[in-house]
Write a protein that holds these residues in place. Sequence first.
Motif, mmCIF file in Angstrom:
data_model
loop_
_atom_site.group_PDB
_atom_site.id
_atom_site.type_symbol
_atom_site.label_atom_id
_atom_site.label_comp_id
_atom_site.label_asym_id
_atom_site.label_seq_id
_atom_site.Cartn_x
_atom_site.Cartn_y
_atom_site.Cartn_z
ATOM 1 N N ASN A 172 4.879 11.719 -3.240
ATOM 2 C CA ASN A 172 4.754 10.522 -2.429
ATOM 3 C C ASN A 172 6.169 10.066 -2.063
ATOM 4 O O ASN A 172 6.877 9.495 -2.880
ATOM 5 C CB ASN A 172 4.009 9.447 -3.239
ATOM 6 N N ARG B 211 0.148 10.958 -9.074
ATOM 7 C CA ARG B 211 -0.706 12.093 -8.730
ATOM 8 C C ARG B 211 -0.796 13.070 -9.895
ATOM 9 O O ARG B 211 0.167 13.285 -10.625
ATOM 10 C CB ARG B 211 -0.133 12.839 -7.512
ATOM 11 N N ASP C 76 -5.377 11.104 -8.652
ATOM 12 C CA ASP C 76 -4.384 10.270 -9.327
ATOM 13 C C ASP C 76 -4.775 10.080 -10.784
ATOM 14 O O ASP C 76 -5.959 10.112 -11.133
ATOM 15 C CB ASP C 76 -4.307 8.878 -8.672
ATOM 16 N N ASP D 101 -1.898 -5.685 -4.217
ATOM 17 C CA ASP D 101 -1.494 -4.281 -4.351
ATOM 18 C C ASP D 101 -2.744 -3.419 -4.168
ATOM 19 O O ASP D 101 -3.558 -3.290 -5.069
ATOM 20 C CB ASP D 101 -0.868 -4.102 -5.741
ATOM 21 N N THR D 102 -2.897 -2.858 -2.977
ATOM 22 C CA THR D 102 -4.128 -2.151 -2.625
ATOM 23 C C THR D 102 -4.002 -0.666 -2.925
ATOM 24 O O THR D 102 -3.121 0.000 -2.404
ATOM 25 C CB THR D 102 -4.441 -2.310 -1.127
ATOM 26 N N PHE D 103 -4.868 -0.152 -3.757
ATOM 27 C CA PHE D 103 -4.883 1.294 -4.015
ATOM 28 C C PHE D 103 -6.000 1.959 -3.213
ATOM 29 O O PHE D 103 -7.162 1.521 -3.254
ATOM 30 C CB PHE D 103 -5.101 1.604 -5.502
ATOM 31 N N TRP D 104 -5.648 2.994 -2.500
ATOM 32 C CA TRP D 104 -6.651 3.800 -1.792
ATOM 33 C C TRP D 104 -5.996 5.058 -1.277
ATOM 34 O O TRP D 104 -4.820 5.317 -1.569
ATOM 35 C CB TRP D 104 -7.324 2.998 -0.680
ATOM 36 N N GLN D 105 -6.723 5.859 -0.513
ATOM 37 C CA GLN D 105 -6.247 7.155 -0.038
ATOM 38 C C GLN D 105 -6.836 7.448 1.334
ATOM 39 O O GLN D 105 -7.845 6.848 1.719
ATOM 40 C CB GLN D 105 -6.751 8.264 -0.976
ATOM 41 N N THR D 106 -6.241 8.417 2.009
ATOM 42 C CA THR D 106 -6.792 8.870 3.284
ATOM 43 C C THR D 106 -8.291 9.146 3.123
ATOM 44 O O THR D 106 -9.102 8.805 3.988
ATOM 45 C CB THR D 106 -6.065 10.160 3.731
ATOM 46 N N ARG E 208 2.449 11.124 1.962
ATOM 47 C CA ARG E 208 2.010 12.250 1.138
ATOM 48 C C ARG E 208 2.603 13.549 1.612
ATOM 49 O O ARG E 208 2.567 13.837 2.799
ATOM 50 C CB ARG E 208 0.493 12.349 1.249
ATOM 51 N N VAL F 263 0.822 -1.207 0.000
ATOM 52 C CA VAL F 263 0.000 0.000 0.000
ATOM 53 C C VAL F 263 0.855 1.256 0.000
ATOM 54 O O VAL F 263 1.971 1.247 0.486
ATOM 55 C CB VAL F 263 -0.897 0.054 1.256
ATOM 56 N N GLY F 264 0.285 2.323 -0.536
ATOM 57 C CA GLY F 264 0.852 3.654 -0.336
ATOM 58 C C GLY F 264 1.465 4.267 -1.560
ATOM 59 O O GLY F 264 1.572 5.484 -1.662
ATOM 60 N N GLU F 265 1.894 3.450 -2.492
ATOM 61 C CA GLU F 265 2.548 3.959 -3.694
ATOM 62 C C GLU F 265 2.601 2.807 -4.682
ATOM 63 O O GLU F 265 2.368 1.648 -4.310
ATOM 64 C CB GLU F 265 3.959 4.449 -3.357
ATOM 65 N N PRO F 266 2.917 3.132 -5.930
ATOM 66 C CA PRO F 266 3.009 2.042 -6.905
ATOM 67 C C PRO F 266 4.131 1.090 -6.514
ATOM 68 O O PRO F 266 5.163 1.520 -6.001
ATOM 69 C CB PRO F 266 3.368 2.760 -8.205
HETATM 70 C C1 WTA Z 1 -0.775 6.700 -3.652
HETATM 71 C C2 WTA Z 1 -2.441 5.856 1.626
HETATM 72 C C3 WTA Z 1 -0.222 3.360 -6.493
HETATM 73 C C4 WTA Z 1 -1.728 7.454 -4.555
HETATM 74 C C5 WTA Z 1 -3.384 4.651 1.727
HETATM 75 C C6 WTA Z 1 -2.770 7.986 -3.588
HETATM 76 C C7 WTA Z 1 -0.859 4.348 -4.515
HETATM 77 C C8 WTA Z 1 -1.937 8.306 -2.381
HETATM 78 C C9 WTA Z 1 -1.270 3.092 -4.000
HETATM 79 C C10 WTA Z 1 -2.735 8.276 -1.104
HETATM 80 C C11 WTA Z 1 -1.092 1.942 -4.835
HETATM 81 C C12 WTA Z 1 -1.673 4.625 -2.519
HETATM 82 N N1 WTA Z 1 -0.573 2.128 -6.061
HETATM 83 N N2 WTA Z 1 -0.348 4.468 -5.751
HETATM 84 N N3 WTA Z 1 -1.416 0.723 -4.424
HETATM 85 N N4 WTA Z 1 -1.765 3.305 -2.760
HETATM 86 N N5 WTA Z 1 -1.115 5.267 -3.562
HETATM 87 O O1 WTA Z 1 -3.643 9.384 1.529
HETATM 88 O O2 WTA Z 1 -1.039 8.505 -5.166
HETATM 89 O O3 WTA Z 1 -1.413 8.575 2.402
HETATM 90 O O4 WTA Z 1 -3.469 9.107 -4.049
HETATM 91 O O5 WTA Z 1 -3.194 7.010 1.618
HETATM 92 O O6 WTA Z 1 -0.910 7.290 -2.366
HETATM 93 O O7 WTA Z 1 -1.908 8.432 0.015
HETATM 94 P P1 WTA Z 1 -2.534 8.418 1.462
#
Ligand code: WTA
Length: 655
Positions: free
Chosen positions: A528, A522, A506, A415-420, A533, A390-393
């Motif tokens: 990142n 982004r 993103d 590979d979990t994509f999400w955001q705050t 962030r 989590v957190g970045e690519p």
């Molecule tokens: C990036 C963290 C690619 C993205 C949970 C997003 C990711 C920002 C991924 C949010 C992923 C998070 N693949 N990019 N699996 N997960 N990001 O708010 O740019 O700290 O908008 O939340 O991290 O970061 P935040």
Amino acid sequence: MSERNSDIYEPPAAVVAAAHVSGRAAYDRLVAEAETDYEGYWARLAREFISWHKPFTEGLDASDAPFFKWFADGTLNVSYNCLDRHVEAGQGEKTALIFEADDGQITRVNYRELLARTCRLANALRAQGVRKGNRVVIYMPMGIEGVMAMQACARIGATHSVVFGGFSAQSLRDRIEDAGAVLVLTADEQLRGGKRLPLKAIVDQALALGGCESVRSVIVYQRTGGAVDWQPHDHWLHELSAAQPTTCEPEWVEAEHPLFLLYTSGSTGKPKGVQHSSGGYLLHAALTTKWTFDLKPDDVFWCTADIGWVTGHSYVTYGPLALGATEVVFEGVPTYPDAGRFWEVIQRHGVTVFYTAPTAIRSLIKAVEGQPQTHPRHYDLTSLRILGTVGEPINPAAWRWYHEQVGGSRCPVIDTFWQTETGGHIITPLPGATTLVPGSCTLPFPGIIAAVVDESGKELPHGHGGILVVKKPWPSMIRNIWGDPERFKKSYYPDEFNGQYYLAGDGAVRDATTGYFTITGRIDDVLNISGHRMGTMEIESALVSCTELVAEAAVVGRPDETTGEAICAFVVLKQGRPEGDDAKAIASRLREWVAKEIGPIAKPRDIRFADNLPKTRSGKIMRRLLRSVARNEPVTQDISTLENPAILEQLGQAY
Ligand code: WTA
């Protein structure tokens, strides 16, 4: 990402057979259910995952869009859902937390004990006058007390705002003031990598900066026993708690009651307080923990994120506990006492589901070169079933190393994509249902309607890069920016999309054949760094606030092998352009300044000085050009408007 990623990984048969979401057809059925009856789908899950005090009768309320409400006439208590109900179900003796301290000391807490201790703290907060709706700032280390602090706030309906222990006094002050917190929970010191770092002293400094008059008391957890300066409003956590009973009637709150604020960076100089709900948020935290990690009652889950970030909220404090799971809580860092620490912890506690950040994986891959004894092959990692990031690519090379060397090629890498702002996973594989492709976060979580659109909001054909949006409101989404509804609307429901789509911030592209999503980074001025962030504007305002030295500053990111991105600052000094040792000395002063203003994570990696910054005729800083310079790439932009082309040469030198 330029690496090839043509390989695909089918879900292992054994995982599919036992999975909560078993097989692609099961995933497709859930997606179809959500498509046919969107509200009904979420309401069904909300009934299944949450014990409501007063059941809700409404699903989504969009009457005040984009300020959406979910399950609004229902009431619940989040801490009741995370603690009491498991004890009531006879699970009181089950281990909730396995705490491993920085120095290796291990403490286990079962659900009965965690409930009792949370109740004591909740009573103590009430005795300090904290009431439903009051804000409490938590500036604590990773540990049992940090988790308890959050749960205790939830128990009495106080809205917590956790501030990561790496943020400076100035950042802490800004968050306390913006939230209007009535109380701060902290510790004497924190222990990381064998070092003691002050927390209480930083709280003292923050309060002394002024603007925090809303704070009536500070509760201090004694972590190390280090010396602290005692103030009249200070109390020891152990003394306050000892005086309190071990039961505490939960405050039943409406589903929309703000469970927490979490400050995060955006594209202005000021961090925004992302406001989350109680019911919708808890639903998604619990649901995603169960489906994304395929979590079973006898799993040992370990999410390495700090409670100061959203990952630590959803996948340390709320999701796993809502499910009654057993989880590891780790205080330390991946490289102490050596780079084998993660593997040692997994081996020692028999961790079955492991969730960490790509940066950590990349730094451990690198560390193995110098410390071959820390290679995962030297540890027994056969307990592992599922791996997550989590957190970045995650670049395909790191993905494969994780899959092969850590997971023994048996464990799906999720590979979990999400955001705050999204509260929980929104695009992610499910271990027993999704064929994996390294570098892709694959498909939306069932019930999340994600799309890639162009600037006017028109959906793009697969294969075309564009802007990632979510087309329908979902239960765990951000509810507001604390105190700034206008900014909420502008940031997340912009007019360009007629206020209809949630704008993630993103870019993304979908695979032409599979429809899989790949996040391209982004689209705003947010960097990142190691999965954290950081807004470029925040760093710029920190730099220019050093008025003694700095006339002007611009900040951009450049790719970095380990941290994902690195911060690169271009600075014009009042004294003119420094050179040699003078430039080095000033660069290091400016780094310290930024650390003091924001925190060490915001320190620029490169600092470059020039007589002025490259600007367009209308006076806008040419950031694209600065990005090329930061990467040491040849400049291809039109520079005919530059007043002083010589600055390009000056900007080439990094300090
Ligand atoms: C990036 C963290 C690619 C993205 C949970 C997003 C990711 C920002 C991924 C949010 C992923 C998070 N693949 N990019 N699996 N997960 N990001 O708010 O740019 O700290 O908008 O939340 O991290 O970061 P935040």
